[in-house]
Design a protein around this motif. Sequence first.
Motif, PDB file in Angstrom:
ATOM      1  N   ARG A   1      -8.766   4.749  -6.536  1.00  0.00           N
ATOM      2  CA  ARG A   1      -7.627   5.457  -5.947  1.00  0.00           C
ATOM      3  C   ARG A   1      -7.881   5.849  -4.487  1.00  0.00           C
ATOM      4  O   ARG A   1      -7.144   6.648  -3.920  1.00  0.00           O
ATOM      5  CB  ARG A   1      -7.308   6.704  -6.776  1.00  0.00           C
TER       6      ARG A   1
ATOM      7  N   PHE B   1       0.311   5.687  -0.580  1.00  0.00           N
ATOM      8  CA  PHE B   1      -0.571   6.773  -0.979  1.00  0.00           C
ATOM      9  C   PHE B   1       0.006   8.096  -0.544  1.00  0.00           C
ATOM     10  O   PHE B   1       1.001   8.158   0.189  1.00  0.00           O
ATOM     11  CB  PHE B   1      -1.987   6.590  -0.401  1.00  0.00           C
TER      12      PHE B   1
ATOM     13  N   MET C   1       0.843  -1.190   0.000  1.00  0.00           N
ATOM     14  CA  MET C   1       0.000   0.000   0.000  1.00  0.00           C
ATOM     15  C   MET C   1       0.879   1.241   0.000  1.00  0.00           C
ATOM     16  O   MET C   1       1.859   1.296   0.733  1.00  0.00           O
ATOM     17  CB  MET C   1      -0.868   0.016   1.259  1.00  0.00           C
TER      18      MET C   1
ATOM     19  N   ASN D   1      -7.902   5.807  -0.453  1.00  0.00           N
ATOM     20  CA  ASN D   1      -6.885   5.337   0.498  1.00  0.00           C
ATOM     21  C   ASN D   1      -7.437   5.506   1.917  1.00  0.00           C
ATOM     22  O   ASN D   1      -8.501   6.096   2.101  1.00  0.00           O
ATOM     23  CB  ASN D   1      -5.550   6.072   0.270  1.00  0.00           C
TER      24      ASN D   1
END
Length: 389
Positions: free
Chosen positions: A207, A5, A3, A209
């Motif tokens: 997209r 972001f 992950m 998060n």
Amino acid sequence: MSMSFEFATATRIIFGEGAVKQVAPAARKWCSRVLMVTGHDPERTARLRAELDAAGAQCLPFAVEGEPTVDLIARGVQQAREERCEVVVAIGGGSVLDAGKAIAALLANPGEVLDYLEVVGKGNALQNPAAPFIAVPTTAGTGTEVTRNAVLAVPARKVKASLRSPFLLPRLAVVDPELTQGLPPAITARTGLDALTQLIEAYVSIRSNPVTDGFCVQGIPLAPRSLRRAFHQGNDAEARRDMSLAALFSGLALANAGLGVVHGFAAPLGGRFPAPHGAVCAAILPHGIEINLRALRARAPQSPALGRYQEVARMLTGRPEATAEDAIVWTREICRELEIPPLKTYGIGKQHVPELIAEAARASSMKGNPLVLTPDELGEVLELSIVGF
Ligand SMILES: [Zn+2]
């Protein structure tokens, strides 16, 4: 699964009833000459101008009528330079704030707007940070006080395009729910449903998060709790506070998670037809959810977006047993109650569908949609939205 972001927003956000009082001292710290970008009704901003005067700041007004065009931005920049303004304060709805953002950016950069505009311009990156910019929304909708783009119209090309850069993030966002007191019901409805659309699209975005999810989960329930009340009782302080918060959260989320099919259509539609952005989004929202759900069940049954739509339905209805499809029913019903007109009201017809779906498929707002819709599916979303609910 790994992950990663990123999250970026305005440098500083002040929220609360009476927060507008903090604008003048903040502006005065940066300079003594302020370009004040407003809507067409200067009465609404008289108090803020008086406060700037009292703080010792010279206030040069610049009115934005309708949607900001590239020419209007050029005029604003010229006026700010001639008057030696070093700070831009924008107080108004989404169009006024976008105009202020763009003027602040161009004030600190060489060349003209088209050098930096996406799609129809050269799309160059801004070289310098914008001049200090303070955003003060008077509606609860777009969340543009915390986003990094400004939507500008290019009338000669019949399109709208974005100026986009991290340098466009306002230096200060002052969100004062009292400024939305007494907004007419039609504006309350479309701006509130724009905020809700943005929260839902950011939540199901590919997209999204964990940071944006937090804002969506906090923001979505505010609409079922307070949008009807803000619409029917425009002076209900609690309802107005909830909707200002929902709009702020929607901006925080969309600027970092992107949007989906509803805003994918809102972009080209806004360039060609004189239809308010929020009303367009609201008219498309139930149909966008419906076609997305059907496509996900058919082609991507493992997609986490299906579970997210179910969460959305639970938050909207307040019923733990709600299914994803209940989100279609709930959004359709609130659009009816809040008198959202179908797209045909704006002169949009079947004959426009092929071109609009081609443009929507390319729109940057479409990129967060949970899956890629086929041209047929896009056509279906649009045709249903033309007819109504
Ligand atoms: Zn929107």
